[in-house]
Design a protein around this motif. Structure first.
Motif, PDB file in Angstrom:
ATOM      1  N   LYS A 244       0.809  -1.223   0.000  1.00 44.13           N
ATOM      2  CA  LYS A 244       0.000   0.000   0.000  1.00 44.13           C
ATOM      3  C   LYS A 244       0.839   1.268   0.000  1.00 44.13           C
ATOM      4  O   LYS A 244       0.344   2.335  -0.361  1.00 44.13           O
ATOM      5  CB  LYS A 244      -0.944   0.006   1.207  1.00 44.13           C
ATOM      6  N   GLY A 245       2.098   1.173   0.419  1.00 42.79           N
ATOM      7  CA  GLY A 245       2.965   2.341   0.446  1.00 42.79           C
ATOM      8  C   GLY A 245       2.513   3.375   1.466  1.00 42.79           C
ATOM      9  O   GLY A 245       2.399   4.564   1.141  1.00 42.79           O
ATOM     10  N   LEU A 246       2.270   2.965   2.680  1.00 43.56           N
ATOM     11  CA  LEU A 246       1.758   3.862   3.708  1.00 43.56           C
ATOM     12  C   LEU A 246       2.768   4.914   4.149  1.00 43.56           C
ATOM     13  O   LEU A 246       2.384   5.968   4.644  1.00 43.56           O
ATOM     14  CB  LEU A 246       1.303   3.052   4.928  1.00 43.56           C
ATOM     15  N   ASN A 247       4.046   4.645   3.955  1.00 45.73           N
ATOM     16  CA  ASN A 247       5.092   5.585   4.358  1.00 45.73           C
ATOM     17  C   ASN A 247       5.908   5.986   3.133  1.00 45.73           C
ATOM     18  O   ASN A 247       6.684   5.187   2.613  1.00 45.73           O
ATOM     19  CB  ASN A 247       5.980   4.933   5.427  1.00 45.73           C
ATOM     20  N   ASN A 248       5.773   7.231   2.685  1.00 41.77           N
ATOM     21  CA  ASN A 248       6.459   7.654   1.454  1.00 41.77           C
ATOM     22  C   ASN A 248       7.959   7.850   1.626  1.00 41.77           C
ATOM     23  O   ASN A 248       8.658   8.112   0.651  1.00 41.77           O
ATOM     24  CB  ASN A 248       5.809   8.894   0.859  1.00 41.77           C
ATOM     25  N   THR A 249       8.479   7.715   2.845  1.00 44.38           N
ATOM     26  CA  THR A 249       9.924   7.797   3.048  1.00 44.38           C
ATOM     27  C   THR A 249      10.560   6.409   3.161  1.00 44.38           C
ATOM     28  O   THR A 249      11.776   6.292   3.298  1.00 44.38           O
ATOM     29  CB  THR A 249      10.266   8.604   4.322  1.00 44.38           C
ATOM     30  N   CYS A 250       9.750   5.383   3.094  1.00 44.99           N
ATOM     31  CA  CYS A 250      10.222   3.999   3.215  1.00 44.99           C
ATOM     32  C   CYS A 250      11.010   3.592   1.959  1.00 44.99           C
ATOM     33  O   CYS A 250      10.691   4.013   0.842  1.00 44.99           O
ATOM     34  CB  CYS A 250       9.014   3.075   3.411  1.00 44.99           C
ATOM     35  N   PHE A 251      12.025   2.750   2.135  1.00 44.40           N
ATOM     36  CA  PHE A 251      12.847   2.224   1.040  1.00 44.40           C
ATOM     37  C   PHE A 251      11.979   1.598  -0.048  1.00 44.40           C
ATOM     38  O   PHE A 251      12.247   1.719  -1.234  1.00 44.40           O
ATOM     39  CB  PHE A 251      13.824   1.178   1.603  1.00 44.40           C
ATOM     40  N   ILE A 252      10.916   0.935   0.343  1.00 36.23           N
ATOM     41  CA  ILE A 252      10.048   0.190  -0.573  1.00 36.23           C
ATOM     42  C   ILE A 252       9.109   1.100  -1.373  1.00 36.23           C
ATOM     43  O   ILE A 252       8.649   0.727  -2.442  1.00 36.23           O
ATOM     44  CB  ILE A 252       9.196  -0.825   0.234  1.00 36.23           C
ATOM     45  N   PHE A 253       8.816   2.285  -0.882  1.00 33.61           N
ATOM     46  CA  PHE A 253       7.747   3.111  -1.429  1.00 33.61           C
ATOM     47  C   PHE A 253       7.807   3.250  -2.956  1.00 33.61           C
ATOM     48  O   PHE A 253       6.817   3.018  -3.641  1.00 33.61           O
ATOM     49  CB  PHE A 253       7.744   4.504  -0.782  1.00 33.61           C
ATOM     50  N   LYS A 254       8.946   3.610  -3.503  1.00 34.21           N
ATOM     51  CA  LYS A 254       9.069   3.807  -4.959  1.00 34.21           C
ATOM     52  C   LYS A 254       9.415   2.525  -5.703  1.00 34.21           C
ATOM     53  O   LYS A 254       9.592   2.547  -6.909  1.00 34.21           O
ATOM     54  CB  LYS A 254      10.130   4.866  -5.246  1.00 34.21           C
ATOM     55  N   ARG A 255       9.510   1.420  -4.993  1.00 32.64           N
ATOM     56  CA  ARG A 255       9.889   0.147  -5.603  1.00 32.64           C
ATOM     57  C   ARG A 255       8.730  -0.852  -5.628  1.00 32.64           C
ATOM     58  O   ARG A 255       8.928  -2.034  -5.810  1.00 32.64           O
ATOM     59  CB  ARG A 255      11.069  -0.451  -4.845  1.00 32.64           C
ATOM     60  N   ARG A 256       7.521  -0.373  -5.409  1.00 30.69           N
ATOM     61  CA  ARG A 256       6.338  -1.231  -5.423  1.00 30.69           C
ATOM     62  C   ARG A 256       5.919  -1.502  -6.859  1.00 30.69           C
ATOM     63  O   ARG A 256       6.212  -0.691  -7.741  1.00 30.69           O
ATOM     64  CB  ARG A 256       5.194  -0.549  -4.660  1.00 30.69           C
ATOM     65  N   PRO A 257       5.228  -2.570  -7.120  1.00 30.62           N
ATOM     66  CA  PRO A 257       4.770  -3.598  -6.178  1.00 30.62           C
ATOM     67  C   PRO A 257       5.924  -4.510  -5.757  1.00 30.62           C
ATOM     68  O   PRO A 257       6.952  -4.592  -6.427  1.00 30.62           O
ATOM     69  CB  PRO A 257       3.727  -4.373  -6.974  1.00 30.62           C
ATOM     70  N   VAL A 258       5.737  -5.174  -4.640  1.00 30.29           N
ATOM     71  CA  VAL A 258       6.722  -6.109  -4.113  1.00 30.29           C
ATOM     72  C   VAL A 258       6.136  -7.512  -4.095  1.00 30.29           C
ATOM     73  O   VAL A 258       4.921  -7.685  -4.151  1.00 30.29           O
ATOM     74  CB  VAL A 258       7.183  -5.709  -2.690  1.00 30.29           C
ATOM     75  N   LYS A 259       7.032  -8.483  -4.029  1.00 28.82           N
ATOM     76  CA  LYS A 259       6.606  -9.884  -3.982  1.00 28.82           C
ATOM     77  C   LYS A 259       7.335 -10.559  -2.825  1.00 28.82           C
ATOM     78  O   LYS A 259       8.562 -10.435  -2.705  1.00 28.82           O
ATOM     79  CB  LYS A 259       6.962 -10.563  -5.309  1.00 28.82           C
ATOM     80  N   LEU A 260       6.601 -11.231  -1.971  1.00 36.64           N
ATOM     81  CA  LEU A 260       7.200 -11.977  -0.870  1.00 36.64           C
ATOM     82  C   LEU A 260       7.874 -13.216  -1.443  1.00 36.64           C
ATOM     83  O   LEU A 260       7.226 -14.065  -2.046  1.00 36.64           O
ATOM     84  CB  LEU A 260       6.135 -12.373   0.156  1.00 36.64           C
ATOM     85  N   LEU A 261       9.203 -13.290  -1.279  1.00 36.66           N
ATOM     86  CA  LEU A 261       9.948 -14.432  -1.797  1.00 36.66           C
ATOM     87  C   LEU A 261      10.176 -15.510  -0.752  1.00 36.66           C
ATOM     88  O   LEU A 261      10.212 -16.699  -1.065  1.00 36.66           O
ATOM     89  CB  LEU A 261      11.329 -13.978  -2.305  1.00 36.66           C
ATOM     90  N   TRP A 262      10.357 -15.087   0.498  1.00 35.35           N
ATOM     91  CA  TRP A 262      10.772 -16.035   1.535  1.00 35.35           C
ATOM     92  C   TRP A 262      10.435 -15.468   2.900  1.00 35.35           C
ATOM     93  O   TRP A 262      10.437 -14.249   3.100  1.00 35.35           O
ATOM     94  CB  TRP A 262      12.281 -16.253   1.417  1.00 35.35           C
ATOM     95  N   HIS A 263      10.134 -16.340   3.840  1.00 33.45           N
ATOM     96  CA  HIS A 263      10.014 -15.935   5.240  1.00 33.45           C
ATOM     97  C   HIS A 263      10.277 -17.141   6.127  1.00 33.45           C
ATOM     98  O   HIS A 263      10.140 -18.286   5.710  1.00 33.45           O
ATOM     99  CB  HIS A 263       8.640 -15.328   5.549  1.00 33.45           C
ATOM    100  N   GLU A 264      10.711 -16.840   7.341  1.00 33.29           N
ATOM    101  CA  GLU A 264      10.946 -17.878   8.336  1.00 33.29           C
ATOM    102  C   GLU A 264      10.435 -17.383   9.672  1.00 33.29           C
ATOM    103  O   GLU A 264      10.585 -16.205  10.003  1.00 33.29           O
ATOM    104  CB  GLU A 264      12.434 -18.211   8.430  1.00 33.29           C
TER     105      GLU A 264
END
Length: 104
Positions: free
Chosen positions: A33-53
């Motif tokens: 959703k890009g709730l924080n426009n200063t976040c590293f991810i903001f301009k790199r959306r959409p994102v895909k979850l590749l892995w989690h543990e």
């Protein structure tokens, strides 16, 4: 028992992002959703979850997240793909101080 997750996202520009959360679904949705426009991810959306543990201890989760953040992109992809052989190869020290490179 509380659960914590270390995760790797792939951004639309190919960058990999590593994070830690106590709710993986909520956190990935927040990134999307890009709730924080200063976040590293903001301009790199959409994102895909590749892995989690999952971890039961927040300190262990944070320790592993910090460890992964220092890894190369290739090493992170080996983790994502479950390629233990490649993970071991990429984990080897390749600098001049490594025992393989010392004069005999």
């Amino acid at each position: 028992m509380k659960a914590y997750y270390v995760y790797i996202l792939e951004c639309n520009d190919g960058m990999l992002y590593t994070g830690v959360t106590n709710d993986i679904t909520r956190r990935v949705n927040e990134h999307q959703k890009g709730l924080n426009n200063t976040c590293f991810i903001f301009k790199r959306r959409p994102v895909k979850l590749l892995w989690h543990e999952m971890f039961n201890d927040i300190e262990q989760a944070i320790f592993f997240e910090k460890k992964i953040k220092k890894w190369s992109k290739a090493k992170k992809h080996a983790l994502v793909n479950g390629d233990e052989k490649m993970l071991r190869i990429l984990a080897e020290c390749r600098n001049a101080s490594h025992y393989d490179f010392r004069p005999k």
